[in-house]
Design a protein around this motif. Sequence first.
Motif, PDB file in Angstrom:
ATOM      1  N   LEU A 281       0.847  -1.184   0.000  1.00 42.49           N
ATOM      2  CA  LEU A 281       0.000   0.000   0.000  1.00 42.49           C
ATOM      3  C   LEU A 281       0.883   1.234   0.000  1.00 42.49           C
ATOM      4  CD1 LEU A 281      -2.723  -1.045   2.601  1.00 42.49           C
ATOM      5  CD2 LEU A 281      -2.537  -1.608   0.180  1.00 42.49           C
ATOM      6  N   GLN A 282       0.396   2.287  -0.615  1.00 43.23           N
ATOM      7  CA  GLN A 282       1.175   3.510  -0.750  1.00 43.23           C
ATOM      8  C   GLN A 282       0.556   4.614   0.092  1.00 43.23           C
ATOM      9  OE1 GLN A 282       3.864   2.910  -2.508  1.00 43.23           O
ATOM     10  NE2 GLN A 282       3.092   0.932  -3.189  1.00 43.23           N
ATOM     11  N   ALA A 283       1.395   5.314   0.794  1.00 42.42           N
ATOM     12  CA  ALA A 283       0.950   6.441   1.605  1.00 42.42           C
ATOM     13  C   ALA A 283       1.287   7.748   0.900  1.00 42.42           C
ATOM     14  CB  ALA A 283       1.623   6.395   2.970  1.00 42.42           C
ATOM     15  N   PHE A 284       0.380   8.700   0.990  1.00 41.20           N
ATOM     16  CA  PHE A 284       0.543  10.002   0.343  1.00 41.20           C
ATOM     17  C   PHE A 284       0.125  11.113   1.298  1.00 41.20           C
ATOM     18  CE2 PHE A 284       1.025   8.100  -3.811  1.00 41.20           C
ATOM     19  CZ  PHE A 284       0.270   6.939  -3.756  1.00 41.20           C
ATOM     20  N   GLY A 285       0.570  12.318   0.984  1.00 39.14           N
ATOM     21  CA  GLY A 285       0.033  13.481   1.675  1.00 39.14           C
ATOM     22  C   GLY A 285       0.931  14.116   2.703  1.00 39.14           C
TER      23      GLY A 285
END
Length: 117
Positions: free
Chosen positions: A3-7
């Motif tokens: 899973l990719q985290a952004f922000g």
Amino acid sequence: VQLQAFGGGLVQPGGSLRLSCAASGFNLDGYAIGWFRQVPGKEREGISCSSSTDGRTYYADSVKGRFTISRDNAKNTVYLQMNRLKPDDTAVYYCAAACIATMVGSWGQGTLVTVSS
């Protein structure tokens, strides 16, 4: 599944950020999703988790009352709303389809959060 985290980004103490967690080709609904963070030289810390079965959410004492985890199943995204940020919250943040770091087989991209004036 990674899973990719952004922000992430730079924010002043007391400020807010909202992180997003997404996965291509993987339906997050039906899985527990956890947020973790890591500071260089320290172990990865589990800070929040959203259960897939009963809707419960869990928070580490260090973030309880300031961070909120939520899901938007229509967008296949899990969020971490972070309020009243402190310099100690500075870390790389990750999400995973697990609530315990040792159960994560492969880590995806994290996002750097820097809390500084």
